[in-house]
Write a protein that holds these residues in place. Sequence first.
Motif, PDB file in Angstrom:
ATOM      1  N   LYS A   1       0.925  -1.146  -0.019  1.00 46.90           N
ATOM      2  CA  LYS A   1       0.017   0.067  -0.119  1.00 46.90           C
ATOM      3  C   LYS A   1       1.059   1.134   0.053  1.00 46.90           C
ATOM      4  CE  LYS A   1      -4.324  -1.202   2.112  1.00 46.90           C
ATOM      5  NZ  LYS A   1      -5.355  -1.142   3.210  1.00 46.90           N
ATOM      6  N   ASP A   2       0.561   2.225  -0.697  1.00 53.05           N
ATOM      7  CA  ASP A   2       1.326   3.493  -0.844  1.00 53.05           C
ATOM      8  C   ASP A   2       0.286   4.567  -1.089  1.00 53.05           C
ATOM      9  OD1 ASP A   2       3.403   5.269  -0.660  1.00 53.05           O
ATOM     10  OD2 ASP A   2       4.624   3.971  -2.068  1.00 53.05           O
ATOM     11  N   THR A   3       0.672   5.762  -1.005  1.00 55.76           N
ATOM     12  CA  THR A   3      -0.185   6.952  -1.156  1.00 55.76           C
ATOM     13  C   THR A   3       0.855   7.780  -2.256  1.00 55.76           C
ATOM     14  OG1 THR A   3       1.027   8.210   0.661  1.00 55.76           O
ATOM     15  CG2 THR A   3      -1.157   6.891   0.892  1.00 55.76           C
ATOM     16  N   PHE A   4      -0.222   8.573  -3.062  1.00 52.37           N
ATOM     17  CA  PHE A   4       0.257   9.509  -4.037  1.00 52.37           C
ATOM     18  C   PHE A   4      -0.495  11.052  -3.734  1.00 52.37           C
ATOM     19  CE2 PHE A   4      -0.165  11.624  -8.136  1.00 52.37           C
ATOM     20  CZ  PHE A   4       1.133  11.470  -8.677  1.00 52.37           C
ATOM     21  N   ARG A   5       0.283  11.931  -3.667  1.00 55.37           N
ATOM     22  CA  ARG A   5      -0.022  13.247  -3.130  1.00 55.37           C
ATOM     23  C   ARG A   5      -0.266  14.211  -4.658  1.00 55.37           C
ATOM     24  NH1 ARG A   5       0.840  14.872   2.012  1.00 55.37           N
ATOM     25  NH2 ARG A   5      -1.177  15.770   2.559  1.00 55.37           N
ATOM     26  N   ILE A   6      -1.449  14.910  -4.542  1.00 57.04           N
ATOM     27  CA  ILE A   6      -1.806  15.881  -5.799  1.00 57.04           C
ATOM     28  C   ILE A   6      -1.707  17.290  -5.236  1.00 57.04           C
ATOM     29  CG2 ILE A   6      -2.951  16.497  -7.798  1.00 57.04           C
ATOM     30  CD1 ILE A   6      -3.970  13.665  -7.800  1.00 57.04           C
ATOM     31  N   LYS A   7      -1.056  18.186  -5.522  1.00 56.10           N
ATOM     32  CA  LYS A   7      -1.139  19.572  -5.003  1.00 56.10           C
ATOM     33  C   LYS A   7      -1.180  20.535  -6.387  1.00 56.10           C
ATOM     34  CE  LYS A   7       1.014  20.774  -1.407  1.00 56.10           C
ATOM     35  NZ  LYS A   7       0.140  20.861  -0.151  1.00 56.10           N
ATOM     36  N   GLU A   8      -2.249  21.035  -6.245  1.00 60.02           N
ATOM     37  CA  GLU A   8      -2.423  22.068  -7.561  1.00 60.02           C
ATOM     38  C   GLU A   8      -3.148  23.397  -6.933  1.00 60.02           C
ATOM     39  OE1 GLU A   8      -2.033  21.922 -10.670  1.00 60.02           O
ATOM     40  OE2 GLU A   8      -1.071  19.838 -10.853  1.00 60.02           O
ATOM     41  N   ASN A   9      -2.900  24.442  -7.920  1.00 54.64           N
ATOM     42  CA  ASN A   9      -3.485  25.868  -7.761  1.00 54.64           C
ATOM     43  C   ASN A   9      -4.449  26.200  -8.797  1.00 54.64           C
ATOM     44  OD1 ASN A   9      -2.989  28.992  -8.289  1.00 54.64           O
ATOM     45  ND2 ASN A   9      -3.157  28.404  -6.098  1.00 54.64           N
ATOM     46  N   ILE A  10      -5.473  26.776  -8.533  1.00 49.67           N
ATOM     47  CA  ILE A  10      -6.612  27.082  -9.531  1.00 49.67           C
ATOM     48  C   ILE A  10      -6.644  28.722  -9.345  1.00 49.67           C
ATOM     49  CG2 ILE A  10      -8.993  27.072 -10.122  1.00 49.67           C
ATOM     50  CD1 ILE A  10      -8.998  23.857  -9.411  1.00 49.67           C
ATOM     51  N   THR A  11      -6.658  29.177 -10.359  1.00 53.20           N
ATOM     52  CA  THR A  11      -6.996  30.705 -10.468  1.00 53.20           C
ATOM     53  C   THR A  11      -8.166  30.959 -10.994  1.00 53.20           C
ATOM     54  OG1 THR A  11      -4.516  31.203 -10.447  1.00 53.20           O
ATOM     55  CG2 THR A  11      -5.868  32.965 -11.230  1.00 53.20           C
ATOM     56  N   LEU A  12      -9.169  31.813 -10.576  1.00 51.73           N
ATOM     57  CA  LEU A  12     -10.414  32.006 -11.355  1.00 51.73           C
ATOM     58  C   LEU A  12     -10.101  32.842 -12.401  1.00 51.73           C
ATOM     59  CD1 LEU A  12     -12.435  33.446  -8.047  1.00 51.73           C
ATOM     60  CD2 LEU A  12     -12.216  31.152  -9.323  1.00 51.73           C
ATOM     61  N   SER A  13     -10.853  32.552 -13.490  1.00 53.63           N
ATOM     62  CA  SER A  13     -10.913  33.288 -14.602  1.00 53.63           C
ATOM     63  C   SER A  13     -11.366  34.920 -14.525  1.00 53.63           C
ATOM     64  CB  SER A  13     -11.792  32.619 -15.818  1.00 53.63           C
ATOM     65  OG  SER A  13     -13.236  32.615 -15.397  1.00 53.63           O
ATOM     66  N   GLY A  14     -11.098  35.591 -15.656  1.00 56.40           N
ATOM     67  CA  GLY A  14     -11.215  37.030 -15.324  1.00 56.40           C
ATOM     68  C   GLY A  14     -12.938  37.339 -14.931  1.00 56.40           C
ATOM     69  N   ASN A  15     -13.781  36.435 -15.763  1.00 54.97           N
ATOM     70  CA  ASN A  15     -15.301  37.005 -15.618  1.00 54.97           C
ATOM     71  C   ASN A  15     -15.720  36.376 -14.427  1.00 54.97           C
ATOM     72  OD1 ASN A  15     -15.040  34.202 -16.245  1.00 54.97           O
ATOM     73  ND2 ASN A  15     -16.751  33.977 -17.602  1.00 54.97           N
ATOM     74  N   LYS A  16     -14.869  35.799 -13.355  1.00 57.08           N
ATOM     75  CA  LYS A  16     -15.638  35.445 -12.119  1.00 57.08           C
ATOM     76  C   LYS A  16     -15.300  36.365 -10.936  1.00 57.08           C
ATOM     77  CE  LYS A  16     -16.926  31.148 -13.176  1.00 57.08           C
ATOM     78  NZ  LYS A  16     -18.453  30.786 -13.239  1.00 57.08           N
ATOM     79  N   PRO A  17     -16.380  36.604 -10.250  1.00 54.04           N
ATOM     80  CA  PRO A  17     -15.966  37.521  -8.892  1.00 54.04           C
ATOM     81  C   PRO A  17     -15.143  36.797  -8.064  1.00 54.04           C
ATOM     82  CG  PRO A  17     -18.034  36.530  -8.911  1.00 54.04           C
ATOM     83  CD  PRO A  17     -17.608  36.218 -10.047  1.00 54.04           C
TER      84      PRO A  17
END
Length: 523
Positions: free
Chosen positions: A174-190
């Motif tokens: 058994k093992d683990t895999f980590r996902i780290k990401e960054n999401i930036t809102l598009s310009g038309n989103k408040p």
Amino acid sequence: MLELLKKNIHMNRWKGNATSQVTLDDDFIVPDTMDDVDQIILSAGEITIESVKNQTERVTVRGKLDFTILYRGAEGGLQTLSGSISFEEPINVPGLEEQDVVSLTWDLEDLNAGIINSRKISVKAIVTLQVKVETAYDVDAAVEVDTGSGYSDCPQVEVLRRNVDVAATALRHKDTFRIKENITLSGNKPNIDHILWSEMRLRGVSTRPMDGKMMLDGELMVFLIYQGEGEGAPIQWLEESIPFSGELDMADVTDDMVPSVNVHLIHKDMEAKPDADGEMREMDLDAVLELDMKLYREENMELLSDLYSTNRELTLQTGEACFDKILTKNMSKCKIVEKVALDNSDRILQICHSDGTVKIDDTEVKEDGLHVEGVLEVRLLFLTSDDSQPIQSAVEDVPFHYLIEAPGINSDTINQLNFGLEQLSAVMMGGGTVEIKATISLDLLALQPICEQIITSATDAPMDLNNLQKLPGIVGYIVQPGDSLWKIAKKFHTTIDTIMTANGLTEKAVKPGDRLILVKELS
């Protein structure tokens, strides 16, 4: 001195399984800081297993249901209520021993959140727990004989061999895999004021072994509902598909191994954060996948089938050994296209999100393969023209049936089936219907138990000369049904090579009615 050389094969034998259903039912008070509940829009739950304790003939499972409820308050705004229900379930497993290997799978069968009153919510759920038990199983099979050829009276041994294909358990890990990401809102989103609802789901996950590593790729589907920043800002949603790929270092893995890998999303976290300008327009994603891996190595073993000697009396002890053979490894794709009618569809403006859960109801072995029956549970989130209820949801069950081809499958076959959702789309059609298209992955590894007679030991003693003298030095023989050159040579105290030379044979095959000259071997 006669000695058998043996090879050890390590396997995990399926020992049994047991299933238990846990009913969870609890009421929750809405905190004073939150609005009264007017309508429940969405509810979701995740099962977390905290411990699996293996006892004699019993497995005790401890875990919890973490739930989240999105509701419309009496003031018209959306709010999120979270909580958990703990459980502990003893499952009786006859024959279970403490050293056995226990695998646990679970399924949240049903989650129902209801309103008792404006300040109290009821949460009910059914959790199915399935325990599978394996036991370590080692086979020592004779593969060669050492006659001690350095001695003058060593046995002159004739050996019959046969080939057997075996699936040995090469690795469990058994093992683990980590996902780290960054999401930036598009310009038309408040900007983000606060997150109301978030989901992460796996799609199209595949694994493959390579030398020294396990490769992994797939997609992380992210869905988010948030309250926009500023007074009177509308509710916003965001959907992203984040592809991922990577590798896990596993020194003992080789690319010729046959894997059976189950991948779970065991941790997920999403947090809004300010961007470089100090505005809340970014989100940090953190997800952890757990891989439960079992890898097999196919080995072709040459076992000793029979022995005899032309100058010694051999006594053989035999037994039965059971092996696993890989019958098939089949990755199938079940495609679904279904149209469903929604209630009050005339008020639906737009479908903003869909997700699905694959549930297998039954598997049945038939002559042509493994028949799989199941349901794809599809949840739809949509905007309506009703200002008092602008966001609504619906759950639709889409049944499916699929045949996984597995030639040679039977009731003894051990079927390891991993499944998942690979693709899903939901599109509004005319007439108030929604067309659902989906692809379900069905990964079958079928192992076939085979039992073989093996030689467990052999002893030799001096030849009984009186019996040897009674055998004629030369004899004519007519091949009988069921005969082989091996059987004939052993019975008449000669060798296959001697028979072939005396009769001018170029092949070892004989058929009933053939006439042979047999010459006794005097070693």
